[in-house]
Design a protein around this motif. Structure first.
Motif, PDB file in Angstrom:
ATOM      1  N   ILE A   1       0.872  -0.979  -0.081  1.00  0.00           N
ATOM      2  CA  ILE A   1       0.001   0.240   0.000  1.00  0.00           C
ATOM      3  C   ILE A   1       0.868   1.131   0.128  1.00  0.00           C
TER       4      ILE A   1
ATOM      5  N   ASN B   1     -11.891  -2.476  -0.446  1.00  0.00           N
ATOM      6  CA  ASN B   1     -11.449  -0.809  -0.699  1.00  0.00           C
ATOM      7  C   ASN B   1     -11.264   0.088   0.518  1.00  0.00           C
TER       8      ASN B   1
ATOM      9  N   ALA C   1      -8.734  -0.732   2.543  1.00  0.00           N
ATOM     10  CA  ALA C   1      -7.545  -1.362   3.013  1.00  0.00           C
ATOM     11  C   ALA C   1      -6.925  -0.329   3.618  1.00  0.00           C
ATOM     12  N   VAL C   2      -6.568   0.728   3.000  1.00  0.00           N
ATOM     13  CA  VAL C   2      -5.835   1.978   3.424  1.00  0.00           C
ATOM     14  C   VAL C   2      -6.315   2.332   4.811  1.00  0.00           C
TER      15      VAL C   2
ATOM     16  N   SER D   1      -6.170   1.684  -2.687  1.00  0.00           N
ATOM     17  CA  SER D   1      -6.643   0.293  -2.289  1.00  0.00           C
ATOM     18  C   SER D   1      -6.752  -0.722  -3.355  1.00  0.00           C
TER      19      SER D   1
ATOM     20  N   ASN E   1      -8.095   7.454  -0.800  1.00  0.00           N
ATOM     21  CA  ASN E   1      -7.724   5.972  -0.414  1.00  0.00           C
ATOM     22  C   ASN E   1      -8.199   4.845  -0.986  1.00  0.00           C
TER      23      ASN E   1
ATOM     24  N   GLN F   1      -5.907  -4.764  -3.496  1.00  0.00           N
ATOM     25  CA  GLN F   1      -6.551  -5.301  -2.420  1.00  0.00           C
ATOM     26  C   GLN F   1      -7.890  -5.210  -2.653  1.00  0.00           C
TER      27      GLN F   1
END
Length: 219
Positions: free
Chosen positions: A24, A54, A56-57, A46, A42, A51
């Motif tokens: 990331i 969505n 994930a950040v 993602s 973000n 990832q």
């Protein structure tokens, strides 16, 4: 798995190795450098990082500012070690050029060590000029003992200048260095010719210019 770069719509291959956090971070730095910090969400990071989630950040870092702070930290530890090494080698009677070299060379060495392509300089150049994001970078610099030593050394060499002039030239020095290395990084990424052949050559030119800046008379 090929994913879409959410900032441009083009297909990209996410990094194949490393922890999810590192993937990331690498993706975010690239997108921020190429498209601008405020033009990338973000969610787009993602997706470009491959990832499935969505969010994930947000899960791994929290807010966008938290992600930017993590990106700053990702490089500053290595820069601090390089800077401390240069400071340890300045000798008993360092001059202005010695201290300016301690300011510039760690950045040039770090960029050279990252290989190609890099996104670090273009990302950091955005932080230097943004009033909201600059404190993130400034706080990390102030926490570096070697950086404090370098700045104190520079100021001792130009004690004849009024304090407000020294403060102004310190700010100009930071802008000059970060934007010049960002310009070179951008040219390399686009396959364009550069004024200097290597990062060390680039550092030499910057050191010459910054020393001249500090030695200029104050009107």
């Amino acid at each position: 798995m090929t994913t879409s770069d959410g900032a441009t719509g083009r297909s990209v291959e996410p990094p194949a190795t490393g922890s999810t956090r590192e993937i990331i971070l690498a993706t975010a730095e690239r997108l921020f450098a190429e498209h601008g910090v405020y033009n990338v969400s973000n969610r787009q990071i993602s997706e470009a990082a491959g990832q499935g989630n969505n969010a994930a950040v947000h899960y791994h870092f929290g807010t966008k500012n938290d992600l930017i702070t993590a990106l700053v930290e990702r490089h500053q530890d290595a820069l601090a070690r390089r800077r401390a090494d240069y400071v340890a080698r300045v000798g008993e009677h360092p001059g202005l050029r010695d201290w300016v070299s301690c300011f510039v060379l760690p950045v040039a060495d770090h960029l050279a060590a990252l290989g190609k392509p890099t996104w670090f300089a273009r990302f950091n150049a955005q932080l230097v000029t943004d009033p909201t994001l600059h404190p993130i970078l400034e706080q990390r610099f102030r926490a570096d003992p070697a950086m404090a030593t370098v700045l104190e050394g520079i100021h001792r060499c130009v004690e004849q200048l009024p304090p407000e002039v020294r403060a102004e030239r310190a700010a100009i020095t930071g802008h000059l260095m970060m934007h010049m290395v960002a310009d070179r990084e951008r040219a390399l990424a686009r396959g364009r010719p550069t004024t200097r052949e290597t990062w060390r050559d680039t550092a030499d030119g910057l050191i010459d210019a910054i020393v001249g800046l500090w030695q200029a008379p104050a009107s």
